[in-house]
Motif scaffolding. Structure first.
Motif, PDB file in Angstrom:
ATOM      1  N   LEU A 159       7.380  71.306 -35.072  1.00  0.00           N
ATOM      2  CA  LEU A 159       6.883  70.696 -35.570  1.00  0.00           C
ATOM      3  C   LEU A 159       5.895  71.061 -37.029  1.00  0.00           C
ATOM      4  N   ILE A 160       5.684  70.322 -38.414  1.00  0.00           N
ATOM      5  CA  ILE A 160       5.039  70.891 -39.341  1.00  0.00           C
ATOM      6  C   ILE A 160       3.825  70.198 -38.934  1.00  0.00           C
ATOM      7  N   ILE A 161       2.656  70.610 -39.121  1.00  0.00           N
ATOM      8  CA  ILE A 161       1.756  70.130 -38.988  1.00  0.00           C
ATOM      9  C   ILE A 161       0.024  69.901 -39.790  1.00  0.00           C
ATOM     10  N   GLY A 162       0.113  69.658 -40.515  1.00  0.00           N
ATOM     11  CA  GLY A 162      -1.630  69.753 -40.894  1.00  0.00           C
ATOM     12  C   GLY A 162      -2.074  68.372 -42.249  1.00  0.00           C
ATOM     13  N   ASP A 163      -2.374  68.998 -43.414  1.00  0.00           N
ATOM     14  CA  ASP A 163      -2.508  68.615 -44.331  1.00  0.00           C
ATOM     15  C   ASP A 163      -1.507  68.124 -45.551  1.00  0.00           C
ATOM     16  N   CYS A 164      -2.259  67.660 -46.334  1.00  0.00           N
ATOM     17  CA  CYS A 164      -0.644  66.507 -46.770  1.00  0.00           C
ATOM     18  C   CYS A 164      -0.143  66.952 -47.434  1.00  0.00           C
ATOM     19  N   HIS A 165       0.249  68.638 -47.891  1.00  0.00           N
ATOM     20  CA  HIS A 165       1.613  69.606 -47.957  1.00  0.00           C
ATOM     21  C   HIS A 165       2.191  69.675 -47.476  1.00  0.00           C
ATOM     22  N   THR A 166       2.204  68.677 -45.818  1.00  0.00           N
ATOM     23  CA  THR A 166       3.091  68.747 -45.460  1.00  0.00           C
ATOM     24  C   THR A 166       4.565  67.736 -45.519  1.00  0.00           C
ATOM     25  N   MET A 167       4.006  67.026 -45.856  1.00  0.00           N
ATOM     26  CA  MET A 167       4.614  65.637 -46.389  1.00  0.00           C
ATOM     27  C   MET A 167       5.900  65.928 -47.343  1.00  0.00           C
ATOM     28  N   VAL A 168       5.877  66.380 -48.490  1.00  0.00           N
ATOM     29  CA  VAL A 168       7.100  67.252 -49.001  1.00  0.00           C
ATOM     30  C   VAL A 168       8.883  67.366 -47.813  1.00  0.00           C
ATOM     31  N   PHE A 169       7.880  68.033 -46.246  1.00  0.00           N
ATOM     32  CA  PHE A 169       9.428  68.261 -45.608  1.00  0.00           C
ATOM     33  C   PHE A 169       9.527  66.902 -44.676  1.00  0.00           C
ATOM     34  N   ARG A 170       9.293  65.726 -45.127  1.00  0.00           N
ATOM     35  CA  ARG A 170       9.636  64.219 -44.603  1.00  0.00           C
ATOM     36  C   ARG A 170      11.122  64.364 -45.446  1.00  0.00           C
ATOM     37  N   GLN A 171      11.215  65.082 -46.339  1.00  0.00           N
ATOM     38  CA  GLN A 171      12.542  64.555 -47.191  1.00  0.00           C
ATOM     39  C   GLN A 171      13.487  64.945 -46.939  1.00  0.00           C
ATOM     40  N   ALA A 172      12.765  66.525 -45.544  1.00  0.00           N
ATOM     41  CA  ALA A 172      14.076  67.815 -44.700  1.00  0.00           C
ATOM     42  C   ALA A 172      15.628  67.095 -45.133  1.00  0.00           C
ATOM     43  N   LYS A 173      16.208  67.502 -45.586  1.00  0.00           N
ATOM     44  CA  LYS A 173      17.746  67.722 -44.539  1.00  0.00           C
ATOM     45  C   LYS A 173      18.026  68.410 -44.405  1.00  0.00           C
ATOM     46  N   THR A 174      18.109  69.901 -44.882  1.00  0.00           N
ATOM     47  CA  THR A 174      18.449  70.821 -44.675  1.00  0.00           C
ATOM     48  C   THR A 174      17.636  71.495 -43.438  1.00  0.00           C
ATOM     49  N   LEU A 175      16.448  71.087 -43.013  1.00  0.00           N
ATOM     50  CA  LEU A 175      15.575  71.493 -41.740  1.00  0.00           C
ATOM     51  C   LEU A 175      15.352  70.726 -41.216  1.00  0.00           C
ATOM     52  N   PRO A 176      15.835  70.780 -39.671  1.00  0.00           N
ATOM     53  CA  PRO A 176      15.375  69.707 -38.769  1.00  0.00           C
ATOM     54  C   PRO A 176      13.654  70.383 -38.827  1.00  0.00           C
ATOM     55  N   CYS A 177      13.322  69.330 -38.791  1.00  0.00           N
ATOM     56  CA  CYS A 177      11.787  69.498 -38.170  1.00  0.00           C
ATOM     57  C   CYS A 177      11.541  67.336 -37.733  1.00  0.00           C
ATOM     58  N   GLN A 178       9.816  68.284 -37.036  1.00  0.00           N
ATOM     59  CA  GLN A 178       9.234  67.001 -36.897  1.00  0.00           C
ATOM     60  C   GLN A 178       7.839  67.113 -37.736  1.00  0.00           C
ATOM     61  N   VAL A 179       7.586  65.774 -38.580  1.00  0.00           N
ATOM     62  CA  VAL A 179       6.515  66.196 -39.209  1.00  0.00           C
ATOM     63  C   VAL A 179       5.154  65.164 -39.065  1.00  0.00           C
ATOM     64  N   ALA A 180       3.848  66.147 -38.421  1.00  0.00           N
ATOM     65  CA  ALA A 180       2.378  65.037 -38.422  1.00  0.00           C
ATOM     66  C   ALA A 180       1.971  65.049 -39.880  1.00  0.00           C
ATOM     67  N   HIS A 181       0.459  64.017 -40.400  1.00  0.00           N
ATOM     68  CA  HIS A 181       0.204  64.079 -40.922  1.00  0.00           C
ATOM     69  C   HIS A 181      -1.102  64.414 -40.450  1.00  0.00           C
ATOM     70  N   VAL A 182      -1.810  64.991 -40.628  1.00  0.00           N
ATOM     71  CA  VAL A 182      -3.045  64.705 -40.064  1.00  0.00           C
ATOM     72  C   VAL A 182      -4.557  64.592 -40.359  1.00  0.00           C
ATOM     73  N   GLY A 183      -4.385  64.819 -42.084  1.00  0.00           N
ATOM     74  CA  GLY A 183      -4.925  64.674 -43.214  1.00  0.00           C
ATOM     75  C   GLY A 183      -5.430  65.565 -43.552  1.00  0.00           C
ATOM     76  N   PRO A 184      -7.468  65.810 -44.368  1.00  0.00           N
ATOM     77  CA  PRO A 184      -7.560  66.750 -44.824  1.00  0.00           C
ATOM     78  C   PRO A 184      -8.276  68.198 -44.394  1.00  0.00           C
ATOM     79  N   ILE A 185      -6.878  68.336 -43.341  1.00  0.00           N
ATOM     80  CA  ILE A 185      -8.442  69.673 -42.324  1.00  0.00           C
ATOM     81  C   ILE A 185      -8.190  70.496 -43.236  1.00  0.00           C
ATOM     82  N   THR A 186      -9.197  71.156 -43.112  1.00  0.00           N
ATOM     83  CA  THR A 186      -9.445  72.524 -43.300  1.00  0.00           C
ATOM     84  C   THR A 186      -9.236  73.647 -42.527  1.00  0.00           C
TER      85      THR A 186
END
Lengths: 310, 93
Positions: free
Chosen positions: A15-42
């Motif tokens: 699970l890739i979770i956190g700020d907007c820098h998770t979003m690039v992994f939405r396009q991941a084809k070589t890395l099975p993953c689940q993506v959750a964008h929380v927002g501007p979390i510190t």
């Protein structure tokens, strides 16, 4: 904005979770993953169980089916470095806490909470996805997000953070924590940012997803540090910071407090940092204004060069 | 002024500082208020509040206190260490 996307419908994928820098992994084809964008979390909010962002992250983890026996990739800390560190460091410098001490304190608190998170969620591993390189030039700022400091100086601060974090999760530490970052691919030797990596000045673009997956994958699979460029560690770089008075144009209210507080940098034209050692010096000569706060400038320079007059 | 009166005046000064930063009357805030507990008191307001308290009370928090103090009660406790006051809420100590 909250987004949960699955590249593979398998509960055991990371699970890739956190700020907007998770979003690039939405396009991941070589890395099975689940993506959750929380927002501007510190990272600071992550460490505070009752903070709105931490509670939201916890809820998203539940929605994602939990993380027991899964790897979690946490993308947090960029906003800490860009905003909170820059705001807090001068104040703490004036009270005797040096830059390395401050960053070390923050990193230790962060990792302590990550270890509790692992214990409480049953996650098999947490990988910290490091912040990207900074915006080019001076960033716009407001009284909610006083993102200040030049491009190079903000990247240097990210490097100090990376060094602390990498030292803490280095091989042999025994933690179930890894650290992966594209940062050193994104900067030149003088620590200015390579704009081809951040075309919108904020995010790693989607067409770099394969690079990001290749960088993240070893850390997911147990490698403590995955930083690219043949790096097995983050080189120690002591940054000289001198504090000089800075005239703040005006302040109208407590909320205006940080609005016109700029940490300006004055550096040599041809500063080269990578591979060169500099001695860290902090100078706590700071001017206090009526709010008891600091108006100051920062200068980053090689120790061999004399300081410019304020 | 005895210790309890000092503690009361410290509390008033702290509430005034919080109110100034968060934009509401001081009376809206009490010892239970703090970071993540109170509307508008977020991590960015946190340092502003602490510095405003310093100004109101004429004190300087240490670096450790600036990093750790996150509520009005905690501020009172920190101030009491300097003045031997017993802050409201801590009378049993």
């Amino acid at each position: 904005m909250i987004l949960i996307a699955s590249t593979m419908n398998q509960p055991a994928v990371p699970l890739i979770i956190g700020d907007c820098h998770t979003m690039v992994f939405r396009q991941a084809k070589t890395l099975p993953c689940q993506v959750a964008h929380v927002g501007p979390i510190t990272a600071d909010a992550f460490c505070r169980r009752q903070s709105p962002m931490r509670r939201l992250l916890d809820q998203l983890i539940l929605q994602a089916g939990g993380v027991a026996k899964r790897t979690v990739v946490l993308s947090i800390s960029e906003i800490d470095i860009r905003s909170h560190f820059w705001r807090d460091i001068p104040i703490l410098l004036a009270r005797g806490m040096s830059l390395p001490q401050f960053v070390q304190r923050r990193v230790e608190g962060y990792l302590s909470e990550v270890r509790k998170f692992i214990e409480e969620t049953g996650a098999s591993r947490v990988v910290l996805w490091g912040p990207p390189a900074s915006l080019l030039g001076q960033a716009p700022h407001n009284d909610e997000f006083p993102t200040v400091g030049s491009n190079r100086t903000r990247n240097l601060l990210t490097h100090v953070f990376n060094h602390c974090l990498a030292t803490a999760v280095a091989p042999g530490k025994g933690d179930q924590i890894g650290f992966a970052s594209m940062f050193y691919d994104m900067i030149y030797d003088d620590f200015t940012s390579n704009s081809s990596w951040i075309p919108d000045a904020i995010h790693i673009p989607d067409d770099r997803v394969t690079d990001c997956c290749e960088r993240l994958d070893p850390a997911i699979n147990g490698t403590p540090l995955s930083l690219g460029l043949g790096m097995s560690t983050v080189p120690e770089l002591a940054v000289e910071i001198t504090v000089t008075p800075y005239e703040r144009p005006h302040r109208d209210s407590p909320r205006e407090f940080f609005k016109n507080w700029l940490l300006t940098e004055s550096t040599a034209e041809s500063i080269t940092i990578t591979g060169q050692a500099f001695t860290f010096v902090s100078d706590a000569s700071v001017a206090n204004d009526a709010f008891g706060a600091m108006s100051l400038g920062l200068q980053v320079r090689p120790v061999s060069q004399p300081a410019s007059p304020p | 002024m005895n210790n309890n009166e000092n503690a009361g005046s410290h509390l008033a000064a702290i509430r005034r500082a919080v109110g100034d930063v968060l934009g509401k009357p001081a009376e809206c805030y009490g010892t239970a208020d703090g970071l993540d507990q109170t509307d508008g008191w977020d991590s960015l307001a946190q340092m502003t509040i602490l510095l405003a308290v310093e100004k109101n009370l004429g004190i300087e928090f240490t670096a450790d206190e600036l990093l750790e103090v996150r509520s009005i009660q905690a501020m009172l406790n920190a101030v009491s260490l300097r003045t031997d006051d017993i802050p409201p809420g801590n009378e049993a100590q």
